[in-house]
Write a protein that holds these residues in place. Structure first.
Motif, mmCIF file in Angstrom:
data_model
loop_
_atom_site.group_PDB
_atom_site.id
_atom_site.type_symbol
_atom_site.label_atom_id
_atom_site.label_comp_id
_atom_site.label_asym_id
_atom_site.label_seq_id
_atom_site.Cartn_x
_atom_site.Cartn_y
_atom_site.Cartn_z
ATOM 1 N N ASP A 20 0.809 -1.212 0.000
ATOM 2 C CA ASP A 20 0.000 0.000 0.000
ATOM 3 C C ASP A 20 0.847 1.269 0.000
ATOM 4 O O ASP A 20 0.376 2.345 0.325
ATOM 5 C CB ASP A 20 -0.964 0.017 1.183
ATOM 6 C CG ASP A 20 -0.265 -0.187 2.507
ATOM 7 O OD1 ASP A 20 0.970 -0.066 2.547
ATOM 8 O OD2 ASP A 20 -0.950 -0.473 3.489
ATOM 9 N N ARG A 41 -7.536 -0.387 8.612
ATOM 10 C CA ARG A 41 -8.829 -0.278 7.920
ATOM 11 C C ARG A 41 -8.861 -1.180 6.690
ATOM 12 O O ARG A 41 -9.882 -1.773 6.377
ATOM 13 C CB ARG A 41 -9.105 1.170 7.517
ATOM 14 C CG ARG A 41 -9.668 2.009 8.642
ATOM 15 C CD ARG A 41 -10.258 3.324 8.145
ATOM 16 N NE ARG A 41 -9.308 4.157 7.443
ATOM 17 C CZ ARG A 41 -8.457 5.007 8.008
ATOM 18 N NH1 ARG A 41 -8.432 5.112 9.317
ATOM 19 N NH2 ARG A 41 -7.650 5.739 7.286
ATOM 20 N N ARG A 42 -7.739 -1.269 5.991
ATOM 21 C CA ARG A 42 -7.671 -2.125 4.801
ATOM 22 C C ARG A 42 -7.515 -3.595 5.150
ATOM 23 O O ARG A 42 -7.953 -4.460 4.400
ATOM 24 C CB ARG A 42 -6.515 -1.688 3.900
ATOM 25 C CG ARG A 42 -6.799 -0.400 3.159
ATOM 26 C CD ARG A 42 -5.724 -0.112 2.138
ATOM 27 N NE ARG A 42 -4.484 0.318 2.755
ATOM 28 C CZ ARG A 42 -4.144 1.576 2.977
ATOM 29 N NH1 ARG A 42 -4.956 2.540 2.626
ATOM 30 N NH2 ARG A 42 -2.999 1.879 3.538
ATOM 31 N N ASN A 43 -6.853 -3.875 6.269
ATOM 32 C CA ASN A 43 -6.598 -5.256 6.660
ATOM 33 C C ASN A 43 -6.699 -5.377 8.181
ATOM 34 O O ASN A 43 -5.691 -5.314 8.884
ATOM 35 C CB ASN A 43 -5.208 -5.691 6.172
ATOM 36 C CG ASN A 43 -4.895 -7.134 6.533
ATOM 37 O OD1 ASN A 43 -5.734 -7.843 7.077
ATOM 38 N ND2 ASN A 43 -3.680 -7.556 6.262
#
Length: 89
Positions: A20, A41-43
């Motif tokens: 990212d 938040r993404r993982n």
């Protein structure tokens, strides 16, 4: 992802090659919270470890853990060097 607390209390983030665009390096506390929060938040299942050498005071390690909690990390592991085998006698 590993957050290392240096002897003087500075923080070093190693994002572990996250895809990212997060760079590894020295990081200030506010940026750590913002960066780790975005990763979480993404993982949400990202593994986060805190480490430091023997000279780092407990307060610095605790402070890093508080910052990670603010960032939304639900579980933080502590890194340690394996103890050398203890010999009897």
């Amino acid at each position: 992802m590993v957050v290392t607390v240096l002897t003087n209390g500075d923080l070093y983030l190693n994002a572990g090659g996250e895809a990212d665009g997060v760079n590894s390096g020295l990081i200030d506390p506010d940026t750590l919270v913002t960066t780790v929060s975005a990763i979480v938040r993404r993982n949400p299942e990202v593994q986060v470890l805190v480490g430091g050498d023997q000279a780092v005071g407990y307060g610095h390690i605790y402070g890093a853990m508080v910052l990670l909690q603010k960032a939304g990390v639900s579980r933080v592991g502590l890194m340690s060097d394996p103890l050398e085998s203890l010999e009897d006698g």
